[in-house]
Design a protein around this motif. Structure first.
Motif, PDB file in Angstrom:
ATOM      1  N   MET A  40       0.958  -1.116  -0.113  1.00  0.00           N
ATOM      2  CA  MET A  40      -0.095   0.203   0.030  1.00  0.00           C
ATOM      3  C   MET A  40       1.009   1.105   0.049  1.00  0.00           C
ATOM      4  SD  MET A  40      -2.979  -0.967   2.417  1.00  0.00           S
ATOM      5  CE  MET A  40      -3.739  -2.705   2.390  1.00  0.00           C
ATOM      6  N   GLN A  41       2.079   1.109   0.544  1.00  0.00           N
ATOM      7  CA  GLN A  41       3.075   2.261   0.465  1.00  0.00           C
ATOM      8  C   GLN A  41       4.081   2.318  -0.738  1.00  0.00           C
ATOM      9  OE1 GLN A  41       4.348   2.171   4.608  1.00  0.00           O
ATOM     10  NE2 GLN A  41       2.473   2.804   5.374  1.00  0.00           N
ATOM     11  N   ARG A  42       3.818   1.532  -1.575  1.00  0.00           N
ATOM     12  CA  ARG A  42       4.741   1.199  -2.839  1.00  0.00           C
ATOM     13  C   ARG A  42       6.220   1.035  -2.259  1.00  0.00           C
ATOM     14  NH1 ARG A  42       3.559   5.425  -7.560  1.00  0.00           N
ATOM     15  NH2 ARG A  42       4.178   3.592  -8.768  1.00  0.00           N
ATOM     16  N   ARG A  43       6.142   0.142  -1.358  1.00  0.00           N
ATOM     17  CA  ARG A  43       7.476  -0.339  -0.882  1.00  0.00           C
ATOM     18  C   ARG A  43       7.552  -1.713  -1.435  1.00  0.00           C
ATOM     19  NH1 ARG A  43       8.060  -1.203   4.072  1.00  0.00           N
ATOM     20  NH2 ARG A  43       5.873  -0.416   4.967  1.00  0.00           N
ATOM     21  N   LYS A  44       8.626  -2.491  -1.269  1.00  0.00           N
ATOM     22  CA  LYS A  44       8.897  -3.851  -1.360  1.00  0.00           C
ATOM     23  C   LYS A  44       8.315  -4.945  -0.184  1.00  0.00           C
ATOM     24  CE  LYS A  44      11.299  -4.234  -5.431  1.00  0.00           C
ATOM     25  NZ  LYS A  44      10.359  -4.096  -6.515  1.00  0.00           N
ATOM     26  N   GLY A  45       8.841  -4.422   1.085  1.00  0.00           N
ATOM     27  CA  GLY A  45       8.547  -5.205   2.052  1.00  0.00           C
ATOM     28  C   GLY A  45       9.557  -6.433   2.420  1.00  0.00           C
ATOM     29  N   PRO A  46       9.297  -7.289   3.330  1.00  0.00           N
ATOM     30  CA  PRO A  46      10.185  -8.426   3.366  1.00  0.00           C
ATOM     31  C   PRO A  46      10.053  -9.337   2.476  1.00  0.00           C
ATOM     32  CG  PRO A  46       8.586  -8.662   5.098  1.00  0.00           C
ATOM     33  CD  PRO A  46       8.263  -7.500   4.273  1.00  0.00           C
ATOM     34  N   ASN A  47      10.887  -9.518   1.386  1.00  0.00           N
ATOM     35  CA  ASN A  47      10.813 -10.373   0.241  1.00  0.00           C
ATOM     36  C   ASN A  47      12.015 -11.055   0.007  1.00  0.00           C
ATOM     37  OD1 ASN A  47      12.510  -8.656  -0.719  1.00  0.00           O
ATOM     38  ND2 ASN A  47      11.078  -8.224  -2.441  1.00  0.00           N
ATOM     39  N   PHE A 307     -11.034 -13.372   5.541  1.00  0.00           N
ATOM     40  CA  PHE A 307     -11.369 -11.907   4.897  1.00  0.00           C
ATOM     41  C   PHE A 307     -11.379 -10.660   6.049  1.00  0.00           C
ATOM     42  CE2 PHE A 307     -14.857  -8.713   4.220  1.00  0.00           C
ATOM     43  CZ  PHE A 307     -14.152  -8.190   2.994  1.00  0.00           C
ATOM     44  N   PHE A 308     -11.775 -11.171   7.300  1.00  0.00           N
ATOM     45  CA  PHE A 308     -11.967 -10.287   7.985  1.00  0.00           C
ATOM     46  C   PHE A 308     -10.528  -9.973   8.735  1.00  0.00           C
ATOM     47  CE2 PHE A 308     -16.464 -11.140   8.171  1.00  0.00           C
ATOM     48  CZ  PHE A 308     -16.898  -9.968   7.846  1.00  0.00           C
ATOM     49  N   MET A 309      -9.821 -10.948   8.539  1.00  0.00           N
ATOM     50  CA  MET A 309      -8.276 -10.671   9.025  1.00  0.00           C
ATOM     51  C   MET A 309      -7.768  -9.608   8.224  1.00  0.00           C
ATOM     52  SD  MET A 309      -8.059 -12.395  12.024  1.00  0.00           S
ATOM     53  CE  MET A 309      -6.386 -12.539  12.258  1.00  0.00           C
ATOM     54  N   TRP A 310      -7.924  -9.807   6.570  1.00  0.00           N
ATOM     55  CA  TRP A 310      -7.550  -9.040   5.952  1.00  0.00           C
ATOM     56  C   TRP A 310      -8.199  -7.822   6.108  1.00  0.00           C
ATOM     57  CZ3 TRP A 310      -3.975  -7.481   2.777  1.00  0.00           C
ATOM     58  CH2 TRP A 310      -4.446  -6.722   1.694  1.00  0.00           C
ATOM     59  N   LEU A 311      -9.225  -7.729   6.440  1.00  0.00           N
ATOM     60  CA  LEU A 311     -10.020  -6.286   6.778  1.00  0.00           C
ATOM     61  C   LEU A 311      -9.291  -5.510   7.560  1.00  0.00           C
ATOM     62  CD1 LEU A 311     -12.371  -4.886   5.327  1.00  0.00           C
ATOM     63  CD2 LEU A 311     -13.718  -5.234   7.733  1.00  0.00           C
ATOM     64  N   TYR A 312      -8.745  -6.287   8.837  1.00  0.00           N
ATOM     65  CA  TYR A 312      -7.885  -5.480  10.027  1.00  0.00           C
ATOM     66  C   TYR A 312      -6.790  -4.899   9.045  1.00  0.00           C
ATOM     67  CZ  TYR A 312     -10.119  -7.464  14.184  1.00  0.00           C
ATOM     68  OH  TYR A 312     -10.964  -7.640  15.244  1.00  0.00           O
ATOM     69  N   VAL A 313      -5.797  -5.812   8.500  1.00  0.00           N
ATOM     70  CA  VAL A 313      -4.729  -5.142   7.996  1.00  0.00           C
ATOM     71  C   VAL A 313      -4.868  -4.089   6.982  1.00  0.00           C
ATOM     72  CG1 VAL A 313      -2.860  -5.695   6.574  1.00  0.00           C
ATOM     73  CG2 VAL A 313      -3.755  -7.586   7.994  1.00  0.00           C
ATOM     74  N   TRP A 314      -6.045  -4.241   6.266  1.00  0.00           N
ATOM     75  CA  TRP A 314      -6.463  -3.283   5.112  1.00  0.00           C
ATOM     76  C   TRP A 314      -6.623  -1.808   6.007  1.00  0.00           C
ATOM     77  CZ3 TRP A 314     -11.265  -4.180   1.447  1.00  0.00           C
ATOM     78  CH2 TRP A 314     -11.378  -3.312   0.694  1.00  0.00           C
ATOM     79  N   VAL A 315      -7.518  -2.009   6.890  1.00  0.00           N
ATOM     80  CA  VAL A 315      -7.919  -0.773   7.569  1.00  0.00           C
ATOM     81  C   VAL A 315      -6.871  -0.010   8.312  1.00  0.00           C
ATOM     82  CG1 VAL A 315      -9.127   0.204   9.514  1.00  0.00           C
ATOM     83  CG2 VAL A 315     -10.482  -1.496   7.992  1.00  0.00           C
ATOM     84  N   ARG A 316      -5.741  -0.913   8.926  1.00  0.00           N
ATOM     85  CA  ARG A 316      -4.606  -0.544   9.744  1.00  0.00           C
ATOM     86  C   ARG A 316      -3.798   0.187   8.812  1.00  0.00           C
ATOM     87  NH1 ARG A 316       0.135  -3.672  12.746  1.00  0.00           N
ATOM     88  NH2 ARG A 316       1.489  -1.675  13.004  1.00  0.00           N
ATOM     89  N   TRP A 317      -3.611   0.140   7.438  1.00  0.00           N
ATOM     90  CA  TRP A 317      -2.475   0.703   6.577  1.00  0.00           C
ATOM     91  C   TRP A 317      -3.142   1.914   5.873  1.00  0.00           C
ATOM     92  CZ3 TRP A 317       2.221   0.248   7.547  1.00  0.00           C
ATOM     93  CH2 TRP A 317       2.585  -0.850   8.080  1.00  0.00           C
ATOM     94  N   THR A 318      -4.719   1.967   6.147  1.00  0.00           N
ATOM     95  CA  THR A 318      -5.395   2.931   5.473  1.00  0.00           C
ATOM     96  C   THR A 318      -5.784   4.171   6.215  1.00  0.00           C
ATOM     97  OG1 THR A 318      -6.321   1.113   4.070  1.00  0.00           O
ATOM     98  CG2 THR A 318      -7.252   3.227   3.557  1.00  0.00           C
ATOM     99  N   LEU A 319      -6.438   4.006   7.501  1.00  0.00           N
ATOM    100  CA  LEU A 319      -6.833   5.050   8.165  1.00  0.00           C
ATOM    101  C   LEU A 319      -5.934   5.667   9.082  1.00  0.00           C
ATOM    102  CD1 LEU A 319     -10.586   3.625   8.715  1.00  0.00           C
ATOM    103  CD2 LEU A 319      -9.730   5.117   7.200  1.00  0.00           C
TER     104      LEU A 319
END
Lengths: 352, 172
Positions: A40-47, A307-319
């Motif tokens: 979401m922040q246009r980085r690579k992350g741990p890869n 899906f809801f676990m993903w929602l947690y992550v999604w919201v965390r990096w959005t709001l």
């Protein structure tokens, strides 16, 4: 075989499965969270971390992190209350794991002519048990903050506990319409009542779902409600002084709590282990096998909670994070009146 | 058999915790022990088959009310220097006299009682007692129940009225 020993063995196997699921969660979720945040922040992350020449998208990063966490030096503050400092991580993990035991993961399977429900304990108080037990998790946080004798920790734990106590009320109230509609507190029978997809909780009680979704984030102290550990103000809140495996226990407890609420949400509002548009009984007919149908139901439930676990992550990096007075206002002046009105309107409609 | 073992296990934990609550020096520790105490008490209710009461006990007492206790104690942070005052010899005599009397009376009481079983305490163990409680509260005892809730509401409102400062502060 003696029935008692058979049931005992089944219970032990179920415990092991649930515990394994709980222990698997944080490594995978941490990896997803870091990768998703990077995406979401246009980085690579741990890869990078992989096995030999296979990188596996950095999946083994969590394994390496876990090893690092375990072998880190443990430090105990000098002024800390030693007993509660060591006890606090355990106190936050035990309720989290206990709450998992009452979740209904599927219909029953048949083994050696015995019905084995895919639920560790079936209480007639149902999800009240889950709410009560996960409410006990507050003490781990409160005592952690108090025992580490650090002002930041204490402030963080006070924030966390005030927030969790306040948001427990709208959460409980938002579930009353579900009880009224499905006439039961037991998770298994609530799922059975949602066989028809248009009778899922989300369609019959949308406001309840809305309130539950908000309180879900607040109860687990996740962003945008992560004021308890807001790093820009409180360093890390209640777990500032906790390192190595104690920190890992807090982390584990947080993810298990998230999983419990995500699963509870999919059970109460999204039909639990019912496959969309195919009622469970019809699925059994189609497949001709009870166990296979239950297994598919189990996978369906896991997908829904994923899906809801993903929602947690999604919201965390959005709001962005709330301010504390905004949080309290939202809880007491908006969610509680709304949920009370929701209970009133739902019961009026059901009376008519 | 298993029931008796669980009961004595819970009862011994409860006794130890209850004594610890009133003897520990730190107030926060006392509250924490009280939480455990109420939690195990819920276990006793669950043993009796009253799952609903047990869960409500955990949610309300252990989960909500004692959090507020702990909250207040942590914010006030009372002084830990609780020094014992008074004559120790006198206190010891008083303590032993009370405990001997208590033991004597409890033995006298238990002599006349047959050993209790679960069936003596709970006349009829209902399978779905949450449902039964709902029926009782909202069918048979609806008026007392509603009056009790009115009483609680009155308590809340009056607490706010008493604690509110009679100032011209309009911002709150």
């Amino acid at each position: 075989m003696d029935l008692f020993y058979f049931e005992l063995m089944a219970a032990v196997v179920k415990m092991c499965v649930i515990l394994a699921m709980a222990l698997q969660l944080p490594p995978i979720m941490v990896w997803i969270e870091r990768r998703a945040g990077a995406f979401m922040q246009r980085r690579k992350g741990p890869n990078r971390v992989g096995l030999f020449k296979w990188r596996l998208w950095g999946l083994l990063q969590s394994l390496v992190d876990t090893i690092k966490l375990i072998f880190k030096e443990e430090s105990v503050p000098e002024d800390a209350d030693k007993v509660f400092f060591h006890l606090a991580p355990v106190l936050s993990l035990i309720p989290a794991l206990l709450a998992l035991s009452a979740l209904s993961f599927g219909n029953y399977i048949i083994l050696f002519d015995h019905e084995i429900p895919l639920q560790l304990i079936n209480l007639n108080v149902g999800f009240l048990f889950i709410l009560g037990i996960s409410g006990m998790g507050i003490y781990g946080i409160v005592l952690a903050g108090w025992a580490s004798s650090n002002k930041f920790s204490l402030l963080g734990s006070l924030r966390a506990s005030a927030q969790m106590v306040s948001y427990e009320i709208p959460m409980g109230l938002s579930l009353i319409p579900i009880v009224l509609i499905y006439n039961s507190l037991e998770l298994g029978s609530i799922v059975e009542a949602q066989a028809n997809t248009w009778q899922w909780g989300i369609f019959l009680a949308p406001i309840s779902f809305f309130i539950f979704l908000i309180t879900m984030f607040a109860e687990t102290n996740r962003a945008p409600f992560d004021l308890a550990e807001s790093e820009s103000e409180l360093i890390a809140g209640f777990h500032t002084e906790f390192g190595s495996s104690k920190f890992a226990l807090f982390y584990l407890a947080e993810y298990v709590n998230m999983f419990t609420l995500a699963t509870l949400c999919s059970i109460l509002f999204f039909g639990g282990w019912q496959v969309p548009f195919i009622p469970h009984l019809k699925l059994i007919e189609l497949l001709g096998s009870h166990n296979l149908a239950s297994f598919i139901g189990f996978v369906t439930l896991l997908l829904k909670s994923a899906f809801f676990m993903w929602l947690y992550v999604w919201v965390r990096w959005t709001l962005p994070r709330f301010r504390y007075d905004q949080l309290m206002k939202l809880g007491w002046k908006f969610l509680i009146p709304l949920s009370l009105g929701n209970v009133f309107v739902t019961s009026l409609i059901l009376m008519m | 058999m298993g029931e008796a073992i669980s009961f004595y296990f819970l009862a011994s934990i409860l006794t130890v915790l209850s004594i610890a609550v009133v003897t520990v020096q730190k107030p926060v520790v006392a509250v924490a022990l009280l939480v455990f105490n109420l939690f195990f008490l819920a276990g006793v209710y669950a043993l009796l088959g009253a799952h609903f009461i047990a869960v409500i006990q955990v949610i309300i007492y252990a989960g909500a009310i004692l959090v507020l206790f702990m909250f207040v104690i942590m914010i006030l942070n009372p002084d830990m220097d609780l020094k014992e005052t008074g004559d120790k010899g006198k206190k010891f005599i008083l303590f032993s006299a009370v405990s001997v009397g208590f033991l004597f009376f409890s033995f006298k009481m238990f002599e006349q009682m047959a050993p209790l079983t679960k069936e003596d305490i709970v006349s009829e163990i209902l399978e779905d007692n949450t449902y039964e409680i709902g029926l009782q509260l909202f069918e048979d005892y609806i008026w007392p129940f509603e009056l009790a809730s009115l009483l609680i509401l009155l308590g809340i409102v009056s607490a706010i009225l008493i604690s509110r400062k009679p100032s011209q502060n309009k911002s709150v």
